[in-house]
Motif scaffolding. Structure first.
Motif, mmCIF file in Angstrom:
data_model
loop_
_atom_site.group_PDB
_atom_site.id
_atom_site.type_symbol
_atom_site.label_atom_id
_atom_site.label_comp_id
_atom_site.label_asym_id
_atom_site.label_seq_id
_atom_site.Cartn_x
_atom_site.Cartn_y
_atom_site.Cartn_z
ATOM 1 N N LYS A 383 0.822 -1.213 0.000
ATOM 2 C CA LYS A 383 0.000 0.000 0.000
ATOM 3 C C LYS A 383 0.849 1.253 0.000
ATOM 4 O O LYS A 383 0.473 2.272 -0.550
ATOM 5 N N ILE A 452 6.742 -16.721 -2.009
ATOM 6 C CA ILE A 452 5.466 -16.425 -1.351
ATOM 7 C C ILE A 452 5.784 -15.805 0.009
ATOM 8 O O ILE A 452 5.230 -14.785 0.405
ATOM 9 N N LEU A 460 2.701 -7.716 2.154
ATOM 10 C CA LEU A 460 1.285 -7.857 2.485
ATOM 11 C C LEU A 460 1.069 -7.780 3.996
ATOM 12 O O LEU A 460 2.024 -7.753 4.770
ATOM 13 N N GLY A 461 -0.188 -7.782 4.369
ATOM 14 C CA GLY A 461 -0.514 -7.784 5.791
ATOM 15 C C GLY A 461 -0.358 -6.417 6.427
ATOM 16 O O GLY A 461 -0.450 -5.381 5.768
ATOM 17 N N LEU A 462 -0.102 -6.419 7.746
ATOM 18 C CA LEU A 462 0.028 -5.170 8.489
ATOM 19 C C LEU A 462 1.498 -4.824 8.672
ATOM 20 O O LEU A 462 2.342 -5.714 8.760
ATOM 21 N N PHE A 569 -14.463 -4.618 6.436
ATOM 22 C CA PHE A 569 -14.482 -4.899 7.865
ATOM 23 C C PHE A 569 -13.108 -5.394 8.276
ATOM 24 O O PHE A 569 -12.252 -5.639 7.442
ATOM 25 N N THR A 571 -10.087 -7.842 9.811
ATOM 26 C CA THR A 571 -9.737 -9.247 9.622
ATOM 27 C C THR A 571 -10.273 -10.068 10.783
ATOM 28 O O THR A 571 -10.356 -9.579 11.912
ATOM 29 N N LEU A 579 -6.811 -7.000 16.786
ATOM 30 C CA LEU A 579 -5.783 -7.505 15.876
ATOM 31 C C LEU A 579 -4.606 -6.538 15.847
ATOM 32 O O LEU A 579 -4.790 -5.336 15.679
ATOM 33 N N GLN A 584 0.372 -11.519 13.353
ATOM 34 C CA GLN A 584 0.560 -12.113 12.032
ATOM 35 C C GLN A 584 1.604 -13.208 12.094
ATOM 36 O O GLN A 584 2.435 -13.235 12.987
ATOM 37 N N SER B 58 -11.619 -7.662 4.229
ATOM 38 C CA SER B 58 -10.855 -7.025 5.300
ATOM 39 C C SER B 58 -10.244 -5.708 4.838
ATOM 40 O O SER B 58 -9.825 -5.569 3.693
ATOM 41 N N VAL B 60 -7.488 -4.585 5.695
ATOM 42 C CA VAL B 60 -6.038 -4.712 5.582
ATOM 43 C C VAL B 60 -5.626 -5.100 4.166
ATOM 44 O O VAL B 60 -4.517 -4.805 3.739
ATOM 45 N N THR B 61 -6.515 -5.749 3.424
ATOM 46 C CA THR B 61 -6.115 -6.403 2.176
ATOM 47 C C THR B 61 -5.801 -5.415 1.060
ATOM 48 O O THR B 61 -6.196 -4.265 1.088
ATOM 49 N N SER B 62 -5.085 -5.915 0.061
ATOM 50 C CA SER B 62 -4.725 -5.124 -1.112
ATOM 51 C C SER B 62 -5.400 -5.727 -2.344
ATOM 52 O O SER B 62 -6.239 -6.620 -2.229
ATOM 53 N N TRP B 63 -4.994 -5.263 -3.523
ATOM 54 C CA TRP B 63 -5.615 -5.778 -4.745
ATOM 55 C C TRP B 63 -5.353 -7.266 -4.948
ATOM 56 O O TRP B 63 -6.101 -7.950 -5.636
ATOM 57 N N ILE B 64 -4.303 -7.790 -4.333
ATOM 58 C CA ILE B 64 -3.994 -9.216 -4.485
ATOM 59 C C ILE B 64 -5.174 -10.057 -4.010
ATOM 60 O O ILE B 64 -5.544 -11.054 -4.641
ATOM 61 N N ILE B 66 -8.380 -9.402 -3.924
ATOM 62 C CA ILE B 66 -9.530 -9.392 -4.832
ATOM 63 C C ILE B 66 -9.189 -10.118 -6.134
ATOM 64 O O ILE B 66 -10.025 -10.807 -6.722
ATOM 65 N N GLY B 113 -1.397 -18.646 -1.894
ATOM 66 C CA GLY B 113 -0.476 -18.455 -0.770
ATOM 67 C C GLY B 113 -0.319 -16.993 -0.419
ATOM 68 O O GLY B 113 -0.253 -16.621 0.758
ATOM 69 N N LEU B 114 -0.264 -16.142 -1.446
ATOM 70 C CA LEU B 114 -0.134 -14.704 -1.191
ATOM 71 C C LEU B 114 -1.411 -14.137 -0.569
ATOM 72 O O LEU B 114 -1.364 -13.381 0.406
ATOM 73 N N LEU B 117 -1.850 -14.483 3.048
ATOM 74 C CA LEU B 117 -1.069 -13.599 3.911
ATOM 75 C C LEU B 117 -1.567 -12.166 3.855
ATOM 76 O O LEU B 117 -1.145 -11.322 4.644
ATOM 77 N N ASP B 118 -2.467 -11.879 2.907
ATOM 78 C CA ASP B 118 -2.822 -10.493 2.632
ATOM 79 C C ASP B 118 -3.642 -9.849 3.745
ATOM 80 O O ASP B 118 -3.513 -8.661 4.005
ATOM 81 N N ALA B 119 -4.474 -10.654 4.412
ATOM 82 C CA ALA B 119 -5.368 -10.050 5.394
ATOM 83 C C ALA B 119 -4.669 -9.746 6.719
ATOM 84 O O ALA B 119 -5.198 -9.027 7.546
ATOM 85 N N GLY B 120 -3.480 -10.297 6.904
ATOM 86 C CA GLY B 120 -2.731 -9.993 8.111
ATOM 87 C C GLY B 120 -3.223 -10.728 9.344
ATOM 88 O O GLY B 120 -2.835 -10.395 10.455
ATOM 89 N N GLY B 121 -4.074 -11.743 9.165
ATOM 90 C CA GLY B 121 -4.502 -12.534 10.314
ATOM 91 C C GLY B 121 -3.539 -13.677 10.559
ATOM 92 O O GLY B 121 -2.575 -13.871 9.824
ATOM 93 N N GLU B 216 -10.637 -15.912 5.082
ATOM 94 C CA GLU B 216 -11.056 -14.514 4.999
ATOM 95 C C GLU B 216 -12.057 -14.282 3.872
ATOM 96 O O GLU B 216 -12.634 -13.215 3.776
#
Lengths: 681, 315
Positions: A383, A452, A460-462, A569, A571, A579, A584, B58, B60-64, B66, B113-114, B117-121, B216
């Protein structure tokens, strides 16, 4: 247009690089101007280099020779020569230099005022020139001299950030290892001169006896293998690449370690010839081990640049597998298989230059923005830095051999050459080849998993740290540098025949047979399948299919089910609504399964420190995992301890520091020499 | 024209049949547990319902996140085009081979796999990390198996392999192919997230792999992910049954009648194979996660022995 000969383009390119180096020294005081001017001259120089390589690869049939200096001693002539093989490597070098020089304009900004940027550019241009000359050296003496210059200059570049202890250690390790390799090469060249009376490697090597050939092969394999960073000579690589500035890492990983491939092809393939089957087997086995172990070490790594460095070991392994299969096939008279495997190896060489260059440049961008090389400090960068993320993803897909990127094409060709090499009636070779298939498959799958992890954890993620949360996109020149390389990865993956067209002449020179007519079905611009023995793939059609189906799915679902209602919403966090980034999966956690599965190899040990009371809720916990390198522990450390112990003893026994003793040594040596001259000579 | 018919046939058969396989497996498993179970067509209803629902994504997620469902469906359907359900309709010039099939499916796996990891959970990372290990460990066995059947047919084109296997009488009774078949069966179980490697019906964080990766997703994206997974499963089933149990050589009719008959036999084979998978799943328990390497090793040994058998006994 007649003056635009390959000679002219080549010498212009070299001279321009030297001007860039000098300009950097002259403008030492004005860092900004110095960086800009040197970069621009390097860009122009690389365009000339590119033109020279293209001209030689596509239009010239003869070897270009440029006699710079004629001396009375025959082997001290300074000759540059460029045949198809040299031109191919000059091409790889020039493409990479072009992009890295563009990138450097922006990247060097964060060194302004902190480090000596002028000195850096002097070394940078010198490094490129020395690699240029390695590829075009006309005899073994010049080759050896520029090889050594390349090693020393790159040492200075590796230890550019010289005040960090880690960098110092990396630099020392690098210079020691590379000189061990050089020592092997020196012996090989001396043997060459002893038996043929010439340092010219373009003449026939038929004067060499059989056993000397074998010895020379081993010397070349170890000498060049050290530069290539293949296992077990790899230990400098994972330290030197991360320590160097990222544009230098890109050059080192993208092209410097390829000088070893060039040397191997030049001195073993062309000069010594390929008649001995065990040479091929040795190269193949080393390649298999490097591919699998390289990627396994990459997988457990948390440092972005070190992970990429280990991945380079893996890719060198894949190139070695191709060369090994090619050697085996040629020595057994299977010329088509040999040519095919050689094509695969060369294609993977240029592909690796493109994607690893791009990945190292992007890693540099990340470091530029986040000021860390540790994945555990990153997260959510897609981002903050969308462009870098996109190019990094392209490079990652390419190195993971995903369709339709170029990494896939070269892996497919390697598989196909092994497939064609497995023929009934040669049991041992077949079993070895099927293990090569297994090694390629394992390393390919682990590489995908590895990237990956790399992309997922860092982009990715936070965000896992303050710097990552506030990172900004890098300057345009940096994006442009990595972007060109990633675009080339995609293009040469979709239209592989154009890349193969450049390799065709090289294979023609080395294997004496063209491969391109075997590989192409019918060639149009948009439909040009690769074809081998009737097995064909068409990257263009697969891309079209993938895109059409994805678009079709989107379109059909819109038509039938209407526009999607989407709600944003948090995660899912099991309902705690708290969270945070530390929940993570971390990079270390991601690689845990593989670390456990291969625990024999990694010998990982974990350390859990609990602060505060030993209850269910301590104040803080610290968890760290360390793995040990088997090669360092069981091979290099004992050897280095032995050498140190020996030196210490020698210090007391021979090198006492007393001038009298030294005079005695000189006297005795003189006596022995006189005696030798009188009696034996 | 032949190509258009082929593409249409492949897409229609694969999309329509894929959810049925899951339905049959679930039904048979329920029956073995003395339950009545959900209807065989349950997955069709589920997909329809999911496609109509709104989705929750979420922040947190990016275009990946979707893009991934479309990439998964696209890679699965592209793979579906590479594996002919019947050799009656397959075009003669076929510019794809079985190694490409492996890599097309790998593309989907890479993005899954990506996306995990995108949602950060925590769950996504868990699934992604585990899936990475499983898929890495079974890959050598997959490629060696492919090489054996490819060498036996002197081609890596899937269509040519299928045609060549039709001329072998009773392939499953030849040691090389028997061993390769079992190696590929283990790979199928692992790739489709079934017991004993993974449990498709669990949502327990200790055990889930594939389910953790799609946790997610909701609504339309979830439908696409599920459909993609089902299609991938059917592609692998089709590959195995059409290579090791070829049927087109027994059909004497040509033209449209032969095609229809061939499709019917194919349908029966798919149903039979689904029952086999269900019985296998019902008769074992899930392995400990770190026992999966043993299963992968078993698969590799079978594949390697199959390769050796090919050279000892021929095909």
């Amino acid at each position: 247009m007649t003056f635009l000969t390959a000679e002219f383009l080549l010498s212009t390119s070299i001279i321009l690089y030297m001007i860039a180096a000098l300009a950097a020294l002259v403008l030492l005081k004005n860092q900004k101007l110095c960086a800009l001017l040197s970069s621009l001259i390097c860009i122009v120089a690389s365009l000339f280099g590119l033109a020279a390589a293209f001209k030689q690869l596509l239009f010239e049939n003869t070897t270009m020779a440029l006699r710079l200096w004629q001396s009375n001693i025959p082997f001290l002539d300074v000759i540059l020569s460029m045949d198809a093989l040299s031109a191919f490597f000059v091409l790889c070098l020039s493409i990479l230099t072009l992009c890295v020089s563009i990138y450097s304009i922006g990247y060097m900004k964060h060194y302004y005022g902190i480090r000596n940027v002028g000195l850096f550019y002097f070394l940078y241009a010198g490094f490129i020139v020395s690699m240029f000359l390695v590829f075009t050296a006309g005899n073994a003496v010049i080759f050896f001299v520029v090889w050594e210059i390349m090693a020393v200059v790159s040492y200075f570049l590796v230890s550019f950030e010289s005040d960090e202890p880690e960098t110092q250690r990396a630099g020392i390790l690098y210079i020691v290892m590379t000189h061990i390799g050089t020592a092997f090469l020196l012996i090989a060249f001396m043997l060459m001169f002893r038996y043929t009376g010439s340092f010219d490697f373009s003449i026939s090597s038929s004067a060499l006896p059989e056993n000397i050939r074998d010895i020379m092969f081993v010397l070349f394999l170890v000498g060049f293998g050290t530069k290539a960073g293949i296992i077990p000579f790899h230990i400098w690589l994972p330290y030197a690449h991360p320590a160097a500035p990222s544009n230098i890492s890109a050059l080192m990983s993208g092209i410097m370690i390829k000088t070893a491939i060039y040397g191997l092809l030049r001195f073993v393939f062309i000069y010594l010839g390929v008649e001995t089957t065990w040479w091929g087997i040795a190269i193949l086995v080393i390649g298999m081990v490097s591919a699998v172990l390289g990627v396994a070490y990459a997988y457990i790594e948390q440092n972005i640049k070190r992970m990429l460095a280990y991945s380079s070991i893996e890719n060198m392994g894949i190139i070695f597998i191709g060369i090994g299969v090619s050697f085996m096939a040629f020595s057994e008279g299977l010329e088509l298989v040999g040519a095919l495997a050689l094509t695969a190896a060369l294609l993977h060489t240029v592909n690796h230059t493109l994607f690893k260059g791009s990945l190292f440049l992007c890693a540099g961008s990340v470091h530029y923005a986040v000021h860390s090389k540790n994945m555990e400090d990153m997260g959510g960068l897609i981002k903050r830095m969308p462009i870098t993320a996109l190019f990094f993803l392209g490079g990652a897909l390419s190195v993971s051999a995903m369709v339709p990127f170029n990494g896939f094409i070269s892996e497919w060709l390697t598989y196909q050459s092994i497939f064609a090499g497995i023929i009934p009636g040669q049991a041992a070779e077949n079993i070895l080849l099927v293990f090569a298939v297994a090694a390629l498959a394992l390393s390919g799958a682990l590489a995908a998993a590895c990237f990956i992890k790399l992309f997922g954890i860092s982009f990715l993620g936070l965000a896992r740290s303050e710097q990552a949360a506030s990172a900004n996109e890098v300057p345009l020149s940096m994006s442009l540098g990595s972007g060109i390389l990633t675009a080339l990865c995609l293009l040469s993956g979709i239209f592989p025949l154009y890349a193969l067209g450049l390799i065709n002449r090289v294979v023609l020179q080395l294997a004496n047979r063209p491969i391109l007519d075997q590989l192409q079905g019918n060639i149009f611009f948009l439909y040009s399948p690769l074809e081998i023995h009737g097995n064909a793939i068409s990257p263009q059609i697969i891309v079209l299919t993938l895109v059409i189906i994805a678009a079709g799915a989107l379109f059909i679902e819109r038509i039938i089910f209407g526009k999607e209602k989407r709600r944003e919403f948090g995660t899912w966090d099991c309902g705690y609504e708290a969270l945070n980034p530390r929940m993570q999966y971390s990079a270390a956690a991601f690689s845990k399964p593989i670390r456990v599965v291969f625990k024999m190899m990694f010998r990982s040990s974990r350390d859990l420190k609990i602060k505060g009371p030993l209850t269910y809720h301590p104040d803080a916990m610290e968890y760290s995992v360390t793995t040990e390198s088997l090669f360092e522990k069981y091979v290099y450390d004992p050897v280095s301890r032995m050498v140190t112990a020996f030196s210490r003893k020698a210090k007391f026994m021979i090198q006492t520091g007393s001038v009298h003793t030294y005079l005695l040594y000189i006297f005795i040596t003189t006596l022995i020499l006189m005696f030798y001259n009188r009696v034996i000579g | 024209m032949a190509i258009v018919i082929y593409i249409a046939l492949q897409l229609v058969v694969m999309i329509l049949l894929a959810p049925l396989v899951n339905g049959i497996i679930k039904k048979v498993k329920a029956l073995t547990q003395k339950r009545r179970g959900a209807p065989v067509l349950q997955m069709y209803f589920d997909l329809y319902k999911l496609l109509n629902k709104s989705s929750v994504v979420s922040q947190v997620t990016s275009w990946i996140f979707i893009a991934t469902p479309y990439i998964i469906v696209s890679s699965a359907l592209t793979a579906a085009l590479l594996v002919p359900v019947t050799t009656f309709a397959s075009p003669i010039a076929f510019p794809f081979d079985i190694i490409m099939l492996v890599y097309v499916l790998a593309l989907g796996r890479f993005f899954m796999g990506l996306a995990a990891l995108d949602a950060g959970g925590t769950f996504g990372g868990m699934g992604s990390s585990r899936e990475a290990m499983i898929s890495s460990l079974i890959e050598p066995s997959l490629l060696v198996s492919i090489f054996t059947i490819g060498l036996a047919s002197q081609s890596t084109s899937i269509n040519d392999i299928m045609l060549a296997m039709q001329s072998v009488s009773l392939p499953l009774l030849r040691p090389a192919f028997t061993l390769t078949f079992f190696a590929l069966f283990i790979i199928l179980i692992a790739e489709t997230s079934r017991i004993p490697v993974d449990d498709p019906s669990t949502h327990l964080e200790l055990t889930m792999v594939h389910e953790a990766m799609v946790l997610e997703y909701s609504g339309r994206q979830l439908a696409l992910m599920e459909l993609g997974a089902a299609i991938k499963q059917l592609v692998l089933i089709t590959l195995i049954i059409n290579v090791f149990l070829p049927h087109d050589q027994f059909i004497a009719y040509a033209g449209i009648g032969g095609l229809m008959l061939s499709l019917l036999v194919y349908l029966i084979k798919v149903i039979g194979f689904s029952v086999l998978i269900a019985v296998f799943e019902a008769s074992t328990v899930k392995f400990r996660f770190f026992s999966i390497p043993n299963l992968a090793a078993l698969s590799f040994i079978l594949a390697f022995l199959g390769f050796l058998q090919y050279f000892v006994l021929g095909r």
